[in-house]
Design a protein around this motif. Structure first.
Motif, PDB file in Angstrom:
ATOM      1  N   LEU A   1       9.326  -2.033   5.320  1.00 46.73           N
ATOM      2  CA  LEU A   1       8.677  -1.038   5.204  1.00 46.73           C
ATOM      3  C   LEU A   1       9.109   0.234   5.566  1.00 46.73           C
ATOM      4  O   LEU A   1       9.349   1.230   5.114  1.00 46.73           O
ATOM      5  CB  LEU A   1       7.247  -1.241   5.961  1.00 46.73           C
ATOM      6  N   ALA A   2      10.049   0.055   6.883  1.00 45.01           N
ATOM      7  CA  ALA A   2      10.185   1.137   7.608  1.00 45.01           C
ATOM      8  C   ALA A   2      11.582   1.737   6.670  1.00 45.01           C
ATOM      9  O   ALA A   2      11.790   2.998   6.680  1.00 45.01           O
ATOM     10  CB  ALA A   2      11.199   0.779   8.908  1.00 45.01           C
ATOM     11  N   LEU A   3      12.519   0.809   6.057  1.00 46.36           N
ATOM     12  CA  LEU A   3      13.484   1.304   5.286  1.00 46.36           C
ATOM     13  C   LEU A   3      13.021   1.811   3.992  1.00 46.36           C
ATOM     14  O   LEU A   3      13.808   3.068   3.622  1.00 46.36           O
ATOM     15  CB  LEU A   3      14.361  -0.014   4.876  1.00 46.36           C
ATOM     16  N   VAL A   4      12.087   1.394   3.574  1.00 43.05           N
ATOM     17  CA  VAL A   4      11.351   2.017   2.431  1.00 43.05           C
ATOM     18  C   VAL A   4      10.843   3.475   2.689  1.00 43.05           C
ATOM     19  O   VAL A   4      11.234   4.520   1.934  1.00 43.05           O
ATOM     20  CB  VAL A   4      10.448   1.370   1.449  1.00 43.05           C
ATOM     21  N   GLN A   5      10.179   3.685   3.757  1.00 42.87           N
ATOM     22  CA  GLN A   5       9.703   4.899   4.249  1.00 42.87           C
ATOM     23  C   GLN A   5      10.766   5.861   4.547  1.00 42.87           C
ATOM     24  O   GLN A   5      10.799   7.047   4.430  1.00 42.87           O
ATOM     25  CB  GLN A   5       8.912   4.766   5.387  1.00 42.87           C
ATOM     26  N   LEU A   6      12.106   5.371   4.927  1.00 39.07           N
ATOM     27  CA  LEU A   6      13.396   6.144   5.149  1.00 39.07           C
ATOM     28  C   LEU A   6      13.752   6.662   4.095  1.00 39.07           C
ATOM     29  O   LEU A   6      14.218   7.904   4.039  1.00 39.07           O
ATOM     30  CB  LEU A   6      14.098   5.242   6.213  1.00 39.07           C
TER      31      LEU A   6
ATOM     32  N   ALA B   1      16.132  -1.835  -4.679  1.00 38.36           N
ATOM     33  CA  ALA B   1      16.210  -0.293  -4.747  1.00 38.36           C
ATOM     34  C   ALA B   1      14.722  -0.062  -5.056  1.00 38.36           C
ATOM     35  O   ALA B   1      13.782  -0.723  -5.348  1.00 38.36           O
ATOM     36  CB  ALA B   1      16.927   0.249  -5.870  1.00 38.36           C
ATOM     37  N   VAL B   2      14.313   1.251  -4.680  1.00 37.09           N
ATOM     38  CA  VAL B   2      13.100   1.472  -4.844  1.00 37.09           C
ATOM     39  C   VAL B   2      12.889   2.477  -6.205  1.00 37.09           C
ATOM     40  O   VAL B   2      13.844   3.481  -6.273  1.00 37.09           O
ATOM     41  CB  VAL B   2      12.430   2.525  -3.506  1.00 37.09           C
ATOM     42  N   SER B   3      12.147   2.242  -7.127  1.00 39.05           N
ATOM     43  CA  SER B   3      11.928   2.820  -8.408  1.00 39.05           C
ATOM     44  C   SER B   3      10.710   3.929  -8.264  1.00 39.05           C
ATOM     45  O   SER B   3       9.562   3.394  -7.965  1.00 39.05           O
ATOM     46  CB  SER B   3      11.898   2.119  -9.872  1.00 39.05           C
TER      47      SER B   3
ATOM     48  N   ALA C   1       0.769  -1.158   0.064  1.00 42.01           N
ATOM     49  CA  ALA C   1       0.014  -0.141  -0.039  1.00 42.01           C
ATOM     50  C   ALA C   1       0.874   1.187  -0.050  1.00 42.01           C
ATOM     51  O   ALA C   1       0.722   2.103  -0.728  1.00 42.01           O
ATOM     52  CB  ALA C   1      -1.124  -0.046   1.214  1.00 42.01           C
ATOM     53  N   TYR C   2       1.765   1.239   0.955  1.00 42.96           N
ATOM     54  CA  TYR C   2       2.994   2.240   0.820  1.00 42.96           C
ATOM     55  C   TYR C   2       3.471   2.477  -0.681  1.00 42.96           C
ATOM     56  O   TYR C   2       3.469   3.708  -0.843  1.00 42.96           O
ATOM     57  CB  TYR C   2       3.982   2.148   1.867  1.00 42.96           C
ATOM     58  N   LEU C   3       3.966   1.556  -1.132  1.00 43.01           N
ATOM     59  CA  LEU C   3       4.549   1.667  -2.365  1.00 43.01           C
ATOM     60  C   LEU C   3       3.509   2.362  -3.355  1.00 43.01           C
ATOM     61  O   LEU C   3       3.913   3.122  -4.368  1.00 43.01           O
ATOM     62  CB  LEU C   3       4.926   0.339  -2.958  1.00 43.01           C
ATOM     63  N   GLN C   4       2.308   1.613  -3.318  1.00 39.39           N
ATOM     64  CA  GLN C   4       1.394   2.250  -4.286  1.00 39.39           C
ATOM     65  C   GLN C   4       1.055   3.631  -3.932  1.00 39.39           C
ATOM     66  O   GLN C   4       0.836   4.567  -5.044  1.00 39.39           O
ATOM     67  CB  GLN C   4       0.084   1.402  -4.362  1.00 39.39           C
ATOM     68  N   GLN C   5       1.042   4.025  -2.789  1.00 40.89           N
ATOM     69  CA  GLN C   5       0.602   5.475  -2.459  1.00 40.89           C
ATOM     70  C   GLN C   5       1.628   6.557  -2.891  1.00 40.89           C
ATOM     71  O   GLN C   5       1.302   7.335  -3.368  1.00 40.89           O
ATOM     72  CB  GLN C   5       0.498   5.461  -1.003  1.00 40.89           C
ATOM     73  N   TYR C   6       2.913   6.063  -2.929  1.00 41.85           N
ATOM     74  CA  TYR C   6       3.860   6.820  -3.382  1.00 41.85           C
ATOM     75  C   TYR C   6       4.501   6.593  -4.678  1.00 41.85           C
ATOM     76  O   TYR C   6       5.723   6.778  -4.984  1.00 41.85           O
ATOM     77  CB  TYR C   6       5.059   6.771  -2.279  1.00 41.85           C
ATOM     78  N   HIS C   7       3.781   5.802  -5.356  1.00 42.33           N
ATOM     79  CA  HIS C   7       4.072   5.667  -7.040  1.00 42.33           C
ATOM     80  C   HIS C   7       5.430   5.094  -6.940  1.00 42.33           C
ATOM     81  O   HIS C   7       6.103   5.564  -7.888  1.00 42.33           O
ATOM     82  CB  HIS C   7       3.752   6.950  -7.771  1.00 42.33           C
ATOM     83  N   ALA C   8       5.607   3.991  -6.255  1.00 41.66           N
ATOM     84  CA  ALA C   8       7.028   3.234  -6.172  1.00 41.66           C
ATOM     85  C   ALA C   8       6.953   1.739  -6.365  1.00 41.66           C
ATOM     86  O   ALA C   8       5.862   1.345  -6.202  1.00 41.66           O
ATOM     87  CB  ALA C   8       7.833   3.651  -4.956  1.00 41.66           C
TER      88      ALA C   8
ATOM     89  N   GLN D   1      13.566   8.909 -18.012  1.00 40.44           N
ATOM     90  CA  GLN D   1      12.768   7.537 -17.726  1.00 40.44           C
ATOM     91  C   GLN D   1      13.264   6.546 -18.036  1.00 40.44           C
ATOM     92  O   GLN D   1      13.678   5.835 -19.194  1.00 40.44           O
ATOM     93  CB  GLN D   1      11.337   7.551 -18.873  1.00 40.44           C
ATOM     94  N   ALA D   2      13.997   5.936 -16.891  1.00 41.61           N
ATOM     95  CA  ALA D   2      14.568   4.702 -16.948  1.00 41.61           C
ATOM     96  C   ALA D   2      14.740   4.076 -15.413  1.00 41.61           C
ATOM     97  O   ALA D   2      15.465   4.176 -14.697  1.00 41.61           O
ATOM     98  CB  ALA D   2      16.008   4.897 -17.367  1.00 41.61           C
ATOM     99  N   LYS D   3      13.595   3.076 -15.458  1.00 40.96           N
ATOM    100  CA  LYS D   3      13.236   2.815 -14.125  1.00 40.96           C
ATOM    101  C   LYS D   3      14.455   1.853 -13.032  1.00 40.96           C
ATOM    102  O   LYS D   3      14.246   2.018 -12.008  1.00 40.96           O
ATOM    103  CB  LYS D   3      11.973   1.873 -13.976  1.00 40.96           C
ATOM    104  N   TYR D   4      15.311   1.415 -13.834  1.00 43.73           N
ATOM    105  CA  TYR D   4      16.361   0.617 -13.172  1.00 43.73           C
ATOM    106  C   TYR D   4      17.670   1.332 -12.849  1.00 43.73           C
ATOM    107  O   TYR D   4      18.506   1.030 -12.344  1.00 43.73           O
ATOM    108  CB  TYR D   4      16.881  -0.643 -13.895  1.00 43.73           C
TER     109      TYR D   4
END
Length: 667
Positions: free
Chosen positions: A78-83, A38-40, A21-28, A123-126
């Protein structure tokens, strides 16, 4: 570079849901690149009146090496992604991108050039934002340079202006082609209608991703009384009055016009190692009607590429013909194996290990993995089809090109070594392999399971995951000899290594619609080829020879052969005989590859490699030895390791009732 599954190894469904849900909310999304997670992220910025979309990995978006990431539970992830990705991080990223885009727009306005190709670099997601910003500035600098006096570097860029790549296939470019994209999952009947049309056409060509598939559909056309030739890199079966050709995709002849062409597994456009062959096929196959067969995810990419090359497009979307279901519980034990099962592992060593364990349970087993020649893989598959063996143990090599009447596919693991680290397989690969279960007309339903609880849960999640469409730009292109000669003339450079590097460097700046294929293996070969007194054409051919530089015997043989060519001597065919013992199977596999490489060269340099027919014969006899050895091992292990409890409810796999040479081909 892959997009991994988000599901952790151990976590509650609520925790998994919170992360998703967090990833979806932040378009990641989560991706793996260079052996790390990594987070794209996606979004857009406004530069004046222009909206600029972006899809990048923020500079601080790396989450750690794959091994470290997998040790974290869902809450820690989740905590690491939020950071690493939050509102403040987005502000920093967009400020960085605004500075970059502002510089691009300033230069574009000053020199009256179109900034779009430079802005598309975002635009290069990786890839990291910092690197893509540098590329955007490189692109605008290249555009500005075209307004200045011509320089040597500018001449080089013009020599590889791949915006004109489709037009370089003059015969196809002059035709009004009609493309028919037939898209669907495994076992949806994609191949049938296309091959029927091909067989009825006056002239035609079938282009396969594998020699195995080229051979299968060559036989299919023969069975339909079509005058057809088989042409692969290592093999020729030429009909004197051939109206049709079945070949591997790299063997496309762009100078022979035909009525119908079938290009198989079109989703491989997205493969950085081989995708260039599919780009060339779509751009260059000179056929009135062109069938593009593959996965549904390729739809947008096909629409974009066909629009660029010209022609009309018809899209047919198919559904799977028989249902595919997850078993309610994992297999749990090899005592629960049944005839008609296929066990999946992801390395040669694990395949042979699981094979031995299955034999210990009283099963007869076919083994299939990538290092085996197509002939051996087919022979092992046919033993299963004919009921000589009860189960198959194989790698993802069974996911493409083998018709195994599997009732159930069982994953022994959900992880595979990707060249950097052990990681969860891609959802697309899981679906392709699982789709081999429940062959239409042989089983009403196909079943899928994991061997253990963890694997079962991960595979179930992967099969439910919606696949991301293939990119609609960035189609891979590899240089042909003509391109390299143009670069050599423009730059004054003669070394193959330098020419390949110039191609890779300048194509990425010059045109964002096409990208350089992965040329790393070819460049490695070019380094030592450039030390020999050989013309560019010869060095280029040797660099393309399908020999793995990871196998010392094969690499040394290729170097010896190239030296023979440089000294104008005939190259002998090394007959690797008499090696046995514990490594006999590996030795025979490598030897078969050696004969295959010699045969490949014999078609291109027959004066230096005159023993092509002998190489073909030795390929065949060595393949037969490998198949026989696998069967000897099968029998020997069964005799030595009698099971304490024989499996129950053994029923032979359902048969189509057709003979080997005329059985129903894959759909």
């Amino acid at each position: 570079m892959t997009e991994p599954t988000i599901a952790p190894d151990t976590a509650s469904e609520d925790a998994i849901g919170a992360l998703n849900a967090y990833l979806q909310q932040y378009h990641a999304t989560l991706v793996t690149t260079e052996g790390s997670y990594a987070v794209s992220v996606q979004g857009q910025i406004k530069v004046g009146k222009r909206t600029v979309p972006y899809h990048l990995v923020p500079d601080a978006g790396f989450l750690g090496k794959t091994g470290k990431w997998r040790k974290l539970d869902a809450a820690e992830r989740l905590a690491l992604v939020q950071l690493r990705w939050n509102d403040e991080a987005r502000e920093r990223l967009e400020a960085q991108l605004l500075r970059c885009a502002g510089q691009v727009m300033t230069l574009a306005n000053e020199h009256r050039v179109d900034p779009q190709s430079a802005l598309n670099a975002l635009q290069a997601k990786y890839e990291l934002a910092r690197l893509r910003c540098e590329l955007a500035l490189d692109r605008i600098a290249a555009l500005v340079a075209t307004r200045a006096a011509a320089s040597q570097a500018e001449k080089t860029r013009n020599a590889i202006n791949l915006s004109l790549y489709p037009e370089s296939f003059t015969l196809a470019a002059g035709m009004q082609r009609h493309f028919i994209a037939v898209l669907g999952p495994t076992n949806s009947g994609k191949t049938h209608a296309a091959m029927e049309h091909l067989a009825q056409a006056k002239t035609g060509v079938y282009l396969a991703p594998l020699r195995l598939l080229a051979m299968e559909n060559y036989q299919r056309l023969l069975n339909a009384n079509v005058a057809v030739s088989l042409i692969t890199g290592e093999q020729r079966k030429l009909h004197p009055h051939a109206s049709h050709v079945a070949s591997t995709v790299e063997m496309l002849n762009p100078n022979r016009a035909v009525d119908v062409a079938v290009i198989d597994e079109i989703q491989l456009l997205d493969d950085p190692d081989r995708g260039a062959a599919w780009t060339a096929a779509v751009c260059g196959v000179p056929a009135q009607t062109v069938y593009l067969l593959g996965a549904l995810e390729a739809k947008e990419a096909i629409q974009s590429l066909v629009k660029r090359v010209g022609g009309t497009l018809e899209i047919r979307e198919l559904q799977r013909k028989s249902p595919l279901e997850m078993e309610k519980a994992p297999l749990g034990s090899l005592k629960n194996l049944r005839a008609g099962d296929v066990l999946i592992a992801f390395s040669r060593r694990e395949v042979l290990n699981w094979r031995d364990q299955a034999i210990a349970q009283g099963m007869s087993v076919s083994a299939i993995y990538g290092n085996l020649s197509p002939e051996v893989r087919q022979a092992q598959a046919e033993r299963f089809i004919d009921g000589e063996t009860q189960v198959v143990v194989g790698t993802d090599a069974i996911g493409m090109g083998l018709n195994t009447p599997a009732r159930r596919v069982i994953f022994t693991t959900s992880s595979k070594w990707d060249g950097y680290a052990e990681g969860t397989i891609a959802a697309a690969l899981a679906k392709q392999i699982a789709g081999r279960a429940g062959r239409f007309g042989q089983h009403e339903t196909g079943y899928v399971a994991g061997f253990d609880g963890k694997t079962h849960k991960v595979i179930a999640a992967l099969l439910q995951q919606k696949l991301e469409p293939l990119p609609s730009t960035g189609f891979y292109v590899a240089p042909n000899l003509s391109y390299l000669q143009q670069i050599a003339e423009a730059s004054g450079q003669e070394r193959l290594q330098a020419l390949l590097e110039l191609f890779a460097k300048h194509i990425n700046v010059h045109d964002e619609f096409f990208l350089p294929a992965n040329l790393s293996d070819q460049i490695e070969k070019a380094k030592w080829l450039d030390t020999l007194k050989l013309p560019l054409e010869d060095r280029f051919l040797f660099s393309l020879c399908p020999v793995s530089t990871k196998i010392a015997m094969l690499e040394q043989a290729l170097q010896d052969w190239a030296e023979c060519r440089a000294k104008d001597k005939q190259a002998s065919l090394l007959r690797m005989e008499g090696r046995g013992g514990r490594n006999e199977l590996q030795f025979l596999e490598d030897t078969c590859k050696l004969y295959s490489a010699y045969a490949w060269l014999s078609y291109r340099m027959p004066e230096t490699f005159p023993h092509g027919e002998l190489a073909q014969s030795l390929m065949q006899s060595t393949s037969e030895k490998i198949d026989a050895l696998l069967q000897v091992q099968n029998t020997r292990h069964r005799q030595q390791r009698k099971p304490a409890h024989k499996p129950t409810h053994i029923t032979p796999p359902q048969r189509s009732g057709q003979p080997k040479t005329g059985r129903k081909p894959r759909t």
